[in-house]
Enzyme design. Structure first.
Site: not given
Ligand code: ACM
Length: 534
Positions: A300, A168, A237
């Protein structure tokens, strides 16, 4: 008293006494379950459950014509008989057998002597094939030793998929030989934010698993019928990777491994060299993880850097794409093609639905239920993991004394009430597409194994019932069985959340002792899932 609740359980009068001389007769195909019983129970009784021929006074494990994960278990005064469809069923029978013993059987060692097993007849098999837990070892690293302990706790609850969130913005946790800076640089950050909005703690944090560590974790989990599904999250990420290799990003200025939380703006560029870099990464990941399923994230991914980057815009034109949204789905398609060619199935978060998907891709539906419904109706297999029901980073009660300040409340009762098949799908053939479910331990605000214990338990026990036990719930019955189960967790040394009493620890100094929410987070989620309705 068994958790998760078996399909059928009848407690009978009497007991079987397991002593230091009790022997174990196992079909060779079931020797892994026999070995597990020997290693867990031997140190408590002082015996080693020596091999024997089936007969009176022994524990017998035999193969039967049952589904691979199913078992029948009969405990009587004259012995224990287990009939299992395969190694997995035998392992689950062994787990149930230990739950018929007193809590002392869950300790690592004992004074020796006898253990009483309640006489009972159990017939059991799981409702869903995918019974998972996601563990985020990227935001806060968990040592290998602690991870193996977590695997044992999953096995106790008959879960069978460990989804390891390995990379991440805030850390890269798996050694990649071809690109050593991923861990040399990407596994370490200078400090961490305290709470969602709080100050920074000034303490370095980091760590990673070597390839030998990963092989050990995968083998250890495999011996417990747990498949480890790796996640390498992209194209968002990815700040830790970009910090290690700036050529993967969209900016000319160097980045550091991210120290704060929330959704980052730094995403991969779309150059062919970047795709090749991640194919190198997956080449090594596939060697390490035999799982048929591999997660490429896809969640995301803000598009602003692609909008602002002349190179990304040129790439969009070169590929004949309509815009940045299509660039995201192009990314996922590239890795879908890569994985399919190697006999693996892509798993991605429900954002991957937004650009059309290859038929074999599996959707992990997290933003409520909508992704699950959309994906299943479009013929995709689905893992149901709605944030509203199974995100264990959410606080467990409304009180001010919850130590982890996540704003949203998700109680034990909320988790117990969760139904993996979304209401909209019930009665439709598409419901068959739901492989099962997984709960999620995201760790932005959970910085130690003690906190993982507190946040995961006892909610994970409630979750286990939703994926293992037959549909339908009985909260008073669960509460009664849970009371017995908590004594087992006490014996193991799990610091689960208690209904009352002092907290065992506090979060980092500086974390506000009140609920925090990420500004605009829920409305952002709502806006995104609205896209799925198109
Ligand atoms: C997720 O929670 N971003 C999958």
């Amino acid at each position: 008293m068994i958790v998760p609740k078996p399909v059928h359980c009848q407690v009978l009068p009497g007991r079987f006494v397991l002593g230091p001389d009790t022997a174990l007769a196992a079909d060779p195909a079931l020797r892994a379950a026999a070995a597990w019983l020997r290693s867990e129970i031997g140190p408590v009784t002082g015996g080693d459950l020596p091999p024997a021929a089936p007969g009176p006074g022994t524990i017998t494990l035999a193969l039967a014509d049952l589904p691979p994960e199913a078992y029948r278990l009969t405990v009587g005064e004259d012995g224990v008989r287990i009939a299992a469809g395969g190694p997995a069923g035998a392992f689950y029978a062994a787990q149930t057998l230990r739950q018929l013993m007193p809590p002392a059987a869950f300790r690592k060692a004992g004074p020796g002597g006898e253990l009483e097993i309640r006489a009972a007849h159990v017939e059991d098999e799981p409702r869903f094939g995918w019974r998972g837990c996601l563990l985020d070892v990227a935001r806060h690293f968990m040592t290998k030793q602690d991870l193996l302990r977590f695997v044992d706790l999953m096995a106790l609850h008959k879960l069978n998929v460990l989804h390891l969130h390995l990379t991440d913005d805030q850390g890269w946790r798996v050694e990649i030989r071809r690109h050593p800076r991923l861990t040399g640089v990407g596994a370490w950050r200078t400090q961490s934010q305290t709470g969602w909005n709080g100050p920074f703690d000034g303490r370095p944090h980091g760590g990673y698993y070597t390839q030998d560590d990963i092989r050990e974790i995968v083998a250890y989990a495999g011996q417990r019928n747990i498949t480890v599904v790796p996640e390498i999250d992209l194209p968002g990420h990815t700040q830790a990777a970009i910090a290690a290799y700036p050529e993967l990003g969209n900016l000319d200025t160097p980045l550091e491994v991210r120290t704060g939380w929330g959704i980052g703006t730094n995403v991969l560029n779309a150059e062919e060299s970047t795709i090749r870099f991640f194919e190198d990464v997956f080449d090594e990941v596939l060697e390490l993880f035999p799982s048929p399923y591999v997660c490429v994230g896809g969640d995301e991914c803000p598009k602003q850097q692609w909008r602002d980057s002349p190179a990304a815009q040129a790439r969009i034109r070169e590929l004949g794409l309509a815009g940045e949204e299509e660039l995201q789905s192009w990314y996922i398609h590239r890795f879908d093609t890569y994985l399919s060619a190697r006999g693996r199935r892509l798993v991605g978060w429900d954002e991957i639905l937004e650009g059309g998907l290859a038929p074999g891709a599996v959707v992990a539906s997290w933003r409520g239920d909508l992704g699950a419904v959309t994906a299943a109706r479009n013929g995709h297999d689905v893992i149901s993991t709605p944030n509203t029901s199974v995100y264990f980073d959410y606080r467990q009660g409304p009180g001010e004394d919850e130590p982890v300040p996540f704003g949203t409340v998700l109680t034990l009762e909320d988790v117990y009430a969760f139904e993996p098949i979304p209401a909209e799908l019930r009665g439709e053939p598409a419901a068959e597409r739901v492989l099962g479910s997984q709960c999620a331990v995201w760790t932005e605000l959970i910085d130690s194994p003690r906190q993982v214990d507190y946040m995961a338990f006892p909610r994970l026990a409630a979750f286990a019932e939703t994926v293992w036990s037959p549909a339908g719930r009985d909260l008073p019955d669960f509460r009664q069985r849970l009371a017995a189960h908590l004594e087992r967790l006490d014996a193991i040394g799990v610091e689960y959340r208690r209904e009352s009493g002092p907290l065992p620890w506090q979060t980092r100094p500086g974390v506000p002792g009140r609920p925090e929410t990420v500004d605009g987070w829920q409305s952002q989620l709502d806006a995104w899932t609205a896209n799925l309705r198109r």
